[in-house]
Design an enzyme around this catalytic site. Sequence first.
Site, PDB file in Angstrom:
ATOM      1  N   ALA A  65     -35.266  21.598 -32.635  1.00  0.00           N
ATOM      2  CA  ALA A  65     -36.211  21.853 -33.723  1.00  0.00           C
ATOM      3  C   ALA A  65     -37.303  22.763 -33.171  1.00  0.00           C
ATOM      4  O   ALA A  65     -37.580  22.758 -31.968  1.00  0.00           O
ATOM      5  CB  ALA A  65     -36.818  20.537 -34.176  1.00  0.00           C
ATOM      6  N   GLY A 108     -32.332  19.002 -31.917  1.00  0.00           N
ATOM      7  CA  GLY A 108     -31.747  19.307 -33.218  1.00  0.00           C
ATOM      8  C   GLY A 108     -30.544  20.233 -33.109  1.00  0.00           C
ATOM      9  O   GLY A 108     -29.658  20.216 -33.974  1.00  0.00           O
ATOM     10  N   GLU A 111     -27.722  17.998 -32.390  1.00  0.00           N
ATOM     11  CA  GLU A 111     -27.480  17.222 -33.618  1.00  0.00           C
ATOM     12  C   GLU A 111     -26.802  18.073 -34.681  1.00  0.00           C
ATOM     13  O   GLU A 111     -25.918  17.606 -35.404  1.00  0.00           O
ATOM     14  CB  GLU A 111     -28.811  16.655 -34.123  1.00  0.00           C
ATOM     15  N   GLU A 131     -35.763  15.013 -26.741  1.00  0.00           N
ATOM     16  CA  GLU A 131     -36.937  14.698 -27.566  1.00  0.00           C
ATOM     17  C   GLU A 131     -37.912  13.770 -26.854  1.00  0.00           C
ATOM     18  O   GLU A 131     -39.125  13.854 -27.037  1.00  0.00           O
ATOM     19  CB  GLU A 131     -36.502  14.046 -28.894  1.00  0.00           C
TER      20      GLU A 131
END
Length: 257
Positions: A65, A108, A111, A131
């Site tokens: 992200a 992300g 993911e 993270e």
Amino acid sequence: MTYETILTEIRGTVAIVTLNRPQALNALNSTVMVELTAALAAFDSNDAVAAAVLTGSEKAFAAGADIKEMQSLEFVDAYLGDFVAGWDAVATFRKPLIAAVSGFALGGGCELAMMCDFIIAADTAKFGQPEITLGVIPGMGGSQRLTRAVGKAKAMDMVLTGRMMDATEAERMGLVSRVVAPGQLMDETLAAAGKIAGFPRAAVLMAKEAVNRSFEATLAEGLRFERRLFQSLFATADQKEGMAAFVEKRKPAFSNR
Ligand code: CO8
């Protein structure tokens, strides 16, 4: 359609989406989410597209992200805006979606790759859920899909330490289906997508649906669901054609009916 953060292309019956924020190692910001989900929605409703490939650059599939974008986010805004929920649309794409991963697939990015149906990786690929090093946890499925893919021990190791897994380890653990030389990544992935695209469309979509159901249902429910889909395919012209072609020792000519 022109986008700011992704490139799209249709080659034959295979759509290709390339994440394209090289200055930020394809970090996933809200524009990427809006554009990627819009592109996938368009491909889902486009009959000319039978399968899709999602890829990044040689250095990074996606480095997570966008930290700079979310840095100052507050809880109430994240909660009320249901921050990152929009990414679920990738996982509900109905057609086969293959991730071609080279370089970093972190946070992300990892993911997002796991939302695809399977991952083909270059031997340079590095997967991770870092993270924790930023004071958060995976938010787009990492604690769930990674655990289902590699089991509790490896998932805990990765999510709690934030360490990266290289392509060899990822293949050994079942996170990726194939590892290839970097120069072969797109050829191998497009060949896989092209092969799938040549099979009867209804059977392909049902096969994807059936495998995905195994993550949601009990074994008995999943088996029942699979059996019903299997039985329903005997209503298709392509089942008749596929089996007749086998018996007659010829290539099938599928009609997607
Ligand atoms: N967000 C924003 N910018 C990034 C990100 C990122 N995740 N990753 C890299 N960049 C930027 C860098 O800031 C740098 O920009 P600039 O040149 O302006 O300083 C540029 O990309 C190049 O990066 P580096 O100079 O750091 O490149 P290196 O080769 O030295 O390092 C690394 C590569 C190891 C990948 C390093 O960039 C890194 O550690 N990146 C962050 C990885 C990370 O922590 N990812 C997890 C983010 S949190 C997350 O994903 C939460 C998921 C839950 C929701 C998901 C919604 C999508």
